[in-house]
Design a protein around this motif. Sequence first.
Motif, PDB file in Angstrom:
ATOM      1  N   SER A  50       0.845  -1.184   0.000  1.00 29.11           N
ATOM      2  CA  SER A  50       0.000   0.000   0.000  1.00 29.11           C
ATOM      3  C   SER A  50       0.881   1.234   0.000  1.00 29.11           C
ATOM      4  CB  SER A  50      -0.854  -0.066   1.275  1.00 29.11           C
ATOM      5  OG  SER A  50      -1.840   0.912   1.265  1.00 29.11           O
ATOM      6  N   PHE A  51       0.725   2.062  -1.037  1.00 28.68           N
ATOM      7  CA  PHE A  51       1.538   3.276  -1.139  1.00 28.68           C
ATOM      8  C   PHE A  51       0.765   4.442  -0.534  1.00 28.68           C
ATOM      9  CE2 PHE A  51       3.461   0.331  -3.945  1.00 28.68           C
ATOM     10  CZ  PHE A  51       4.812   0.615  -3.878  1.00 28.68           C
ATOM     11  N   VAL A  52       0.606   4.364   0.788  1.00 29.87           N
ATOM     12  CA  VAL A  52      -0.080   5.416   1.535  1.00 29.87           C
ATOM     13  C   VAL A  52       0.944   6.125   2.415  1.00 29.87           C
ATOM     14  CG1 VAL A  52      -2.312   4.228   1.499  1.00 29.87           C
ATOM     15  CG2 VAL A  52      -0.731   3.755   3.359  1.00 29.87           C
ATOM     16  N   SER A  53       0.484   7.122   3.135  1.00 30.02           N
ATOM     17  CA  SER A  53       1.415   7.839   3.997  1.00 30.02           C
ATOM     18  C   SER A  53       1.866   6.935   5.149  1.00 30.02           C
ATOM     19  CB  SER A  53       0.726   9.092   4.553  1.00 30.02           C
ATOM     20  OG  SER A  53       1.453   9.546   5.673  1.00 30.02           O
ATOM     21  N   PRO A  54       3.193   6.782   5.333  1.00 31.95           N
ATOM     22  CA  PRO A  54       3.669   5.930   6.437  1.00 31.95           C
ATOM     23  C   PRO A  54       3.321   6.506   7.805  1.00 31.95           C
ATOM     24  CG  PRO A  54       5.508   6.997   5.307  1.00 31.95           C
ATOM     25  CD  PRO A  54       4.284   7.316   4.521  1.00 31.95           C
ATOM     26  N   LYS A  55       2.990   7.815   7.825  1.00 37.68           N
ATOM     27  CA  LYS A  55       2.544   8.405   9.103  1.00 37.68           C
ATOM     28  C   LYS A  55       1.157   7.872   9.442  1.00 37.68           C
ATOM     29  CE  LYS A  55       5.174  12.634   8.702  1.00 37.68           C
ATOM     30  NZ  LYS A  55       5.123  13.850   7.922  1.00 37.68           N
ATOM     31  N   TRP A  56       0.369   7.608   8.422  1.00 38.59           N
ATOM     32  CA  TRP A  56      -0.989   7.100   8.643  1.00 38.59           C
ATOM     33  C   TRP A  56      -0.988   5.594   8.879  1.00 38.59           C
ATOM     34  CZ3 TRP A  56      -6.013   9.652   7.708  1.00 38.59           C
ATOM     35  CH2 TRP A  56      -5.880  11.056   7.633  1.00 38.59           C
ATOM     36  N   VAL A  57      -0.209   4.872   8.082  1.00 42.60           N
ATOM     37  CA  VAL A  57      -0.179   3.403   8.200  1.00 42.60           C
ATOM     38  C   VAL A  57       1.280   2.929   8.188  1.00 42.60           C
ATOM     39  CG1 VAL A  57      -1.058   1.216   7.256  1.00 42.60           C
ATOM     40  CG2 VAL A  57      -2.402   3.301   6.944  1.00 42.60           C
ATOM     41  N   PRO A  58       1.924   2.946   9.357  1.00 41.24           N
ATOM     42  CA  PRO A  58       3.359   2.634   9.419  1.00 41.24           C
ATOM     43  C   PRO A  58       3.714   1.245   8.868  1.00 41.24           C
ATOM     44  CG  PRO A  58       2.579   3.567  11.496  1.00 41.24           C
ATOM     45  CD  PRO A  58       1.367   3.348  10.657  1.00 41.24           C
ATOM     46  N   SER A 144     -15.853   1.359   0.674  1.00 37.52           N
ATOM     47  CA  SER A 144     -15.954   0.851   2.048  1.00 37.52           C
ATOM     48  C   SER A 144     -17.326   1.145   2.641  1.00 37.52           C
ATOM     49  CB  SER A 144     -14.884   1.511   2.924  1.00 37.52           C
ATOM     50  OG  SER A 144     -13.616   0.979   2.631  1.00 37.52           O
ATOM     51  N   THR A 145     -17.563   0.535   3.760  1.00 37.39           N
ATOM     52  CA  THR A 145     -18.765   0.738   4.602  1.00 37.39           C
ATOM     53  C   THR A 145     -20.073   0.484   3.837  1.00 37.39           C
ATOM     54  OG1 THR A 145     -18.884   3.162   4.232  1.00 37.39           O
ATOM     55  CG2 THR A 145     -17.606   2.413   6.131  1.00 37.39           C
ATOM     56  N   VAL A 146     -20.085  -0.527   2.964  1.00 33.09           N
ATOM     57  CA  VAL A 146     -21.277  -0.759   2.149  1.00 33.09           C
ATOM     58  C   VAL A 146     -22.438  -1.369   2.944  1.00 33.09           C
ATOM     59  CG1 VAL A 146     -19.953  -0.974   0.004  1.00 33.09           C
ATOM     60  CG2 VAL A 146     -20.548  -3.045   1.284  1.00 33.09           C
TER      61      VAL A 146
HETATM   62  P1  HMG Z   1      -3.254  14.008   4.130  1.00 34.94           P
HETATM   63  O1  HMG Z   1      -2.517  14.230   5.419  1.00 34.94           O
HETATM   64  O2  HMG Z   1      -4.598  14.604   3.964  1.00 34.94           O
HETATM   65  O3  HMG Z   1      -2.413  14.324   2.823  1.00 34.94           O
HETATM   66  O4  HMG Z   1      -3.358  12.430   3.917  1.00 34.94           O
HETATM   67  P2  HMG Z   1      -1.315  15.319   2.418  1.00 34.94           P
HETATM   68  O5  HMG Z   1      -1.335  15.307   0.925  1.00 34.94           O
HETATM   69  O6  HMG Z   1      -1.480  16.620   3.148  1.00 34.94           O
HETATM   70  O7  HMG Z   1       0.040  14.620   2.905  1.00 34.94           O
HETATM   71  C1  HMG Z   1       0.449  14.515   4.251  1.00 34.94           C
HETATM   72  C2  HMG Z   1       1.805  13.845   4.310  1.00 34.94           C
HETATM   73  O8  HMG Z   1       1.716  12.527   3.783  1.00 34.94           O
HETATM   74  C3  HMG Z   1       2.873  14.556   3.464  1.00 34.94           C
HETATM   75  O9  HMG Z   1       4.121  14.322   4.103  1.00 34.94           O
HETATM   76  C4  HMG Z   1       2.844  13.776   2.186  1.00 34.94           C
HETATM   77  O10 HMG Z   1       4.062  13.831   1.458  1.00 34.94           O
HETATM   78  C5  HMG Z   1       2.595  12.376   2.670  1.00 34.94           C
HETATM   79  P3  HMG Z   1       4.813  15.450   5.013  1.00 34.94           P
HETATM   80  O11 HMG Z   1       4.983  16.615   4.097  1.00 34.94           O
HETATM   81  O12 HMG Z   1       3.866  15.707   6.149  1.00 34.94           O
HETATM   82  O13 HMG Z   1       6.092  14.802   5.446  1.00 34.94           O
HETATM   83  N1  HMG Z   1       1.925  11.557   1.671  1.00 34.94           N
HETATM   84  C6  HMG Z   1       2.353  10.344   1.281  1.00 34.94           C
HETATM   85  N2  HMG Z   1       3.418   9.597   1.644  1.00 34.94           N
HETATM   86  C7  HMG Z   1       3.570   8.405   1.035  1.00 34.94           C
HETATM   87  N3  HMG Z   1       2.707   7.927   0.117  1.00 34.94           N
HETATM   88  C8  HMG Z   1       1.641   8.646  -0.259  1.00 34.94           C
HETATM   89  C9  HMG Z   1       1.431   9.903   0.328  1.00 34.94           C
HETATM   90  N4  HMG Z   1       0.481  10.846   0.183  1.00 34.94           N
HETATM   91  C10 HMG Z   1       0.789  11.856   0.994  1.00 34.94           C
HETATM   92  N5  HMG Z   1       0.784   8.149  -1.164  1.00 34.94           N
HETATM   93  C11 HMG Z   1      -3.616  10.441   2.630  1.00 34.94           C
HETATM   94  C12 HMG Z   1      -4.047  11.875   2.824  1.00 34.94           C
HETATM   95  C13 HMG Z   1      -4.564   9.781   1.634  1.00 34.94           C
HETATM   96  C14 HMG Z   1      -2.180  10.385   2.101  1.00 34.94           C
HETATM   97  C15 HMG Z   1      -3.673   9.736   4.000  1.00 34.94           C
HETATM   98  O14 HMG Z   1      -4.934   9.953   4.547  1.00 34.94           O
HETATM   99  C16 HMG Z   1      -3.401   8.258   3.923  1.00 34.94           C
HETATM  100  O15 HMG Z   1      -2.308   7.828   3.599  1.00 34.94           O
HETATM  101  N6  HMG Z   1      -4.412   7.452   4.245  1.00 34.94           N
HETATM  102  C17 HMG Z   1      -4.261   6.021   4.156  1.00 34.94           C
HETATM  103  C18 HMG Z   1      -5.336   5.342   4.879  1.00 34.94           C
HETATM  104  C19 HMG Z   1      -5.205   3.858   4.688  1.00 34.94           C
HETATM  105  O16 HMG Z   1      -4.254   3.334   4.158  1.00 34.94           O
HETATM  106  N7  HMG Z   1      -6.233   3.133   5.181  1.00 34.94           N
HETATM  107  C20 HMG Z   1      -6.262   1.731   5.089  1.00 34.94           C
HETATM  108  C21 HMG Z   1      -6.517   1.243   3.705  1.00 34.94           C
HETATM  109  S1  HMG Z   1      -8.226   1.347   3.229  1.00 34.94           S
HETATM  110  C22 HMG Z   1      -8.939  -0.077   3.892  1.00 34.94           C
HETATM  111  O17 HMG Z   1      -8.306  -0.796   4.615  1.00 34.94           O
HETATM  112  C23 HMG Z   1     -10.335  -0.432   3.463  1.00 34.94           C
HETATM  113  C24 HMG Z   1     -10.374  -1.536   2.402  1.00 34.94           C
HETATM  114  O18 HMG Z   1      -9.723  -2.705   2.874  1.00 34.94           O
HETATM  115  C25 HMG Z   1     -11.822  -1.843   2.025  1.00 34.94           C
HETATM  116  C26 HMG Z   1     -12.728  -2.152   3.215  1.00 34.94           C
HETATM  117  O19 HMG Z   1     -12.395  -3.005   4.047  1.00 34.94           O
HETATM  118  O20 HMG Z   1     -13.793  -1.524   3.266  1.00 34.94           O
HETATM  119  C27 HMG Z   1      -9.650  -1.100   1.123  1.00 34.94           C
END
Ligand code: HMG
Length: 300
Positions: A50-58, A144-146
Amino acid sequence: MAFPEQVRIVEVGPRDGLQNEPGEIIPTAIKVELINRLADAGLSYVESASFVSPKWVPQMGDAHEVLAGIQRKPGVTYAALTPNLKGLEGAIAAGADEVAVFSAASEAFTRKNINCSIKESLERFAPVIEMAQENGIRVRGYVSTVLGCPYDGEIAPQQVAAVCADMRAMGCYEISLGDTVGVGTPLKAKRMLEAVSREVPMEQLAAHFHDTYGQALANLYAVIEEGVAVVDTSVAGLGGCPYAKGASGNVATEDVLYMLNGLGIKTGIDIEKLVATSHWITRQLGRSNGSKVALAMGCE
Ligand code: HMG
Ligand code: MG
């Protein structure tokens, strides 16, 4: 009853499962070995990172290294989540075969999960889908949340259908319906599917059911009976969702496989190898096994 002859299992354990592991960061080598073992067991689609923010999902912070480390088996799709362009760029650089964008049918969950509204999430996905397509990469969409939201409660099927329709119109080739908190029951699942399938053809839908209330297998049976032929599962029932308190893992791959085998539905997966992998990963993580079938079949 019109069961499909074949069901495609989308293994999400290395992503949905491991993203939620508490405590120490799981070593990259273990993630890599898990993915290799799953492919060897016959899983043809493994959501690997998952290429998400490592701050959000380490736990997903080593997505690049994971994709770089796996031994790619021909015919297997190694996919990754990409919430925005930054994520997509990372996924392309790491050689992901497919990517997935993710939104929800509930405003509150979307805000907690990706820090924006549903509308904003879709606007954010537009350039992601466009760039992926330019690079020949297919995009899957999660909603999600369907079947209910931990914050907003009941979710109307029409609300789910509307987001699914938007994501399909934007170019997602498949929409995976997430019961993120595992609160659904079979009739509710059928009603939701009925509304969604008026907007998105059945062959473009997948079921992604978490098993928090122990209903996932029953819910799956209900939607497979209606024609859904793609099912997301997690080996050993690993996982949960970091933004849905109390949610447990996806329905276990082994348990779904056992049910499908009993129904005579083909998957191409070797249950013995899968169960061995299930016991191996739970030992590595020092956690109990969430699959009844793995427990019943015992360790190697
Ligand atoms: P944000 O804080 O609103 O975004 O997060 P931002 O654009 O202001 O970025 C904040 C910081 O994150 C910045 O770094 C960015 O560079 C960095 P800083 O300047 O503070 O050092 N950043 C990233 N770093 C790496 N990769 C990236 C990225 N984007 C920004 N792609 C954001 C918005 C979407 C990034 C954040 O909310 C996030 O990462 N969320 C992830 C949540 C997640 O992974 N949840 C679990 C997966 S979903 C799930 O499990 C459900 C599913 O299984 C289906 C179901 O079960 O229903 C799929
Ligand atoms: Mg999930």
